[in-house]
Structure formats: C-alpha cells, structure tokens
Design an enzyme around this catalytic site. Structure first.
Site, mmCIF file in Angstrom:
data_model
loop_
_atom_site.group_PDB
_atom_site.id
_atom_site.type_symbol
_atom_site.label_atom_id
_atom_site.label_comp_id
_atom_site.label_asym_id
_atom_site.label_seq_id
_atom_site.Cartn_x
_atom_site.Cartn_y
_atom_site.Cartn_z
ATOM 1 N N TRP A 1 0.822 -1.220 0.000
ATOM 2 C CA TRP A 1 0.000 0.000 0.000
ATOM 3 C C TRP A 1 0.855 1.268 0.000
ATOM 4 C CZ3 TRP A 1 -4.536 -0.953 4.016
ATOM 5 C CH2 TRP A 1 -5.288 -2.062 3.592
ATOM 6 N N LYS A 2 2.137 1.144 0.259
ATOM 7 C CA LYS A 2 3.039 2.305 0.339
ATOM 8 C C LYS A 2 2.476 3.338 1.327
ATOM 9 C CE LYS A 2 4.549 1.162 -4.257
ATOM 10 N NZ LYS A 2 5.201 1.554 -5.494
ATOM 11 N N GLU B 1 11.418 -6.677 -8.991
ATOM 12 C CA GLU B 1 10.668 -5.493 -9.400
ATOM 13 C C GLU B 1 11.572 -4.585 -10.227
ATOM 14 O OE1 GLU B 1 7.161 -4.632 -6.588
ATOM 15 O OE2 GLU B 1 8.924 -3.875 -5.589
ATOM 16 N N GLY C 1 1.405 -2.777 -6.306
ATOM 17 C CA GLY C 1 1.339 -1.453 -5.685
ATOM 18 C C GLY C 1 -0.028 -0.825 -5.929
ATOM 19 N N GLY C 2 -0.107 0.030 -6.932
ATOM 20 C CA GLY C 2 -1.325 0.804 -7.210
ATOM 21 C C GLY C 2 -2.597 -0.034 -7.233
HETATM 22 P P1 PGA Z 1 3.098 -0.710 -8.844
HETATM 23 O O1 PGA Z 1 4.086 -0.876 -7.600
HETATM 24 O O2 PGA Z 1 2.283 -1.991 -8.917
HETATM 25 O O3 PGA Z 1 2.248 0.488 -8.517
HETATM 26 O O4 PGA Z 1 3.932 -0.530 -10.060
HETATM 27 C C1 PGA Z 1 4.700 -2.104 -7.305
HETATM 28 C C2 PGA Z 1 5.595 -1.947 -6.100
HETATM 29 O O5 PGA Z 1 6.218 -0.895 -5.940
HETATM 30 O O6 PGA Z 1 5.711 -2.868 -5.273
#
Ligand code: PGA
Length: 249
Positions: free
Chosen positions: A10-11, A165, A232-233
């Site tokens: 979720w950052k 990643e 992420g998103g």
């Molecule tokens: P993203 O991020 O799916 O928004 O590209 C992935 C992550 O940073 O783990």
C-alpha cells in the site's frame, strides 16, 4: 506447499478509515479458495488491522530497522513486529533503496533481524532502466541477491520470499513483458539452485512487481517461474486486487 502468493504494497497511502474499509472489502470476497494473500499497510495501521485480516489475509510491514530496539527515533523493529503478530516484512523496496539510501549490506542486516524474530522477509530487488538498456540487468540482480541473501543458512533462506521489481516498471504503467519476467525469474531460480540446491529452488517463491494489474496478471502468473505478484497501485482497489488474486490459480 504451493509457491503462489499475491502481496499488496500500500506504500504511504490511505487514511485509517479507508484502510479498514479496504480490509473489510477484501475479507468479504476471500474465502480461502485462492493463493496466499499478504497486504503491507503503513506501519501505524498494522495494530488496528491485524484482527480484521482474519485467516485469509496475512500482514506485512513495509520496512523495519536492523536493530531490535534503541535510540532510533521514528523506526520500527522486527521485535516490535513480532510482538504484534506481523508475519512478513518487505525489505529493500526500490523506493527504500532510492529515497532512504538502503544498500545491500544494510538490507542483509535487516533480513537477519527479521529472521531472528521468525518474520518472513519479502526481499525486493530489480534493475534501473539504464541498467537494462546497457544489458547489465542480470548482473545487477545477481549482486542484489548475493549481497542481500546468500549469507543465509538453508533453513533461514527457506523463509524468504523474493520479489523481482524492475524499477522502470514500478508505478509507471510500463510492465515487463511476460517473456522478460520469465527470463529474469528463471535466472533467479537458477541462482538459488546453484547456491542452495534444486529442492530449495523448487520451493522458493519468486514474485513479479511493477505495474501488475488485472489486465496483465494472468499472463504474467502463467509463466512457469512467476509465482505471483507484489502489487502497488492496483492493491488499493479491492476489486482490482481480488481479480489479481484470482488470476494466480
Ligand atoms: P506498482 O508498484 O504496482 O504500482 O507498479 C509495485 C511496487 O512498488 O511494489
């Protein structure tokens, strides 16, 4: 045991109320007939989400310090995570490497701190765009894995999840093609095989992360060495995240 995992990072997003709602929405749709599901909310929400996660969702922290306690204002330790019942922790996400200057040697210390407390590290690594363009991506990934993880004894390594990643694919909308992901994942599994043997290589979970979404998850996860995703998103929308989970067999 299945290698398949989908984890949501979720950052630094969502209010507490939105975080609780997202967990409730996930909970309502997950019945156990799916791969392992992990979510990594901001650290300050972990305590208030742990009960709501129930048996189908596991919690991860996004980061921890390499010391278990002490004068490190603002930091969270593996000991604290363990005392709350948090089972996983991201280590070495590219945003930590870039904005907080975390290098492989320090990340290896964080891995050790987590292992000492019985928490599963989810070790993130991946090349920058210029490194791929100059054809150094295999070399860079190998160094990140060797320096971050290969000091571990077999029993400890078996508790780690790997997450490839490529930095150029994170939050950019640009995904690695399934061929690029498979090529790198096969390379990573081969590194594990050479260091720890075939049985370890066969049971190690290697996730792909970087603009993974409902429209591309199925094809990525169909690759033989891609065991799931670090999302992420698309992990911030219950419907998208659930679709991604269902794409992983
Ligand atoms: P993203 O991020 O799916 O928004 O590209 C992935 C992550 O940073 O783990």
């Amino acid at each position: 045991m299945s290698r398949k995992v989908v984890a949501g990072n979720w950052k630094m997003n969502l209010s507490l109320q939105s975080a609780q709602q997202l967990v409730a929405d996930l909970q309502a749709s997950l019945d156990g007939a799916h791969c392992k599901v992990i979510i990594a909310p901001p650290a300050c929400y972990l305590g208030s989400l742990i009960d709501a996660c129930g048996e189908h969702i596991s919690l991860a922290a996004q980061n921890c310090h390499d010391k278990q306690e002490g004068a490190y204002t603002g930091e969270v330790s593996a000991m604290m995570l363990e005392s709350m019942g948090v089972a996983y922790c991201l280590v070495g996400h590219s945003e930590r490497r870039e904005y907080f200057c975390e290098g492989n040697a320090w990340l290896a210390e964080k891995i050790n701190a987590l292992i000492a407390k019985g928490i599963h590290p989810i070790y993130c690594f991946g090349e920058q765009l210029d490194e791929r363009k100059s054809n150094r991506h295999f070399e860079v990934v190998e160094q990140q894995i060797r320096e971050g993880l290969f000091h571990l004894a077999d029993a400890d390594f078996s508790n780690v999840i790997l997450a490839y990643e490529p930095v150029w694919a994170i939050g950019t909308g640009e995904t690695a093609t399934s061929e690029q992901a498979q090529e790198m994942h096969a390379f990573i599994r081969n590194l594990v095989q050479k260091q720890y043997g075939q049985a370890m290589a066969d049971r190690t979970t290697i996730l792909y992360g970087g603009s993974c979404k409902p429209s591309n998850a199925e094809e990525l996860f169909a690759q033989p060495d891609v065991d799931g995703g670090l999302i992420g998103g698309a992990a911030l929308q219950a419907s998208d995240f659930i679709q991604i989970i269902r794409s992983n067999g």
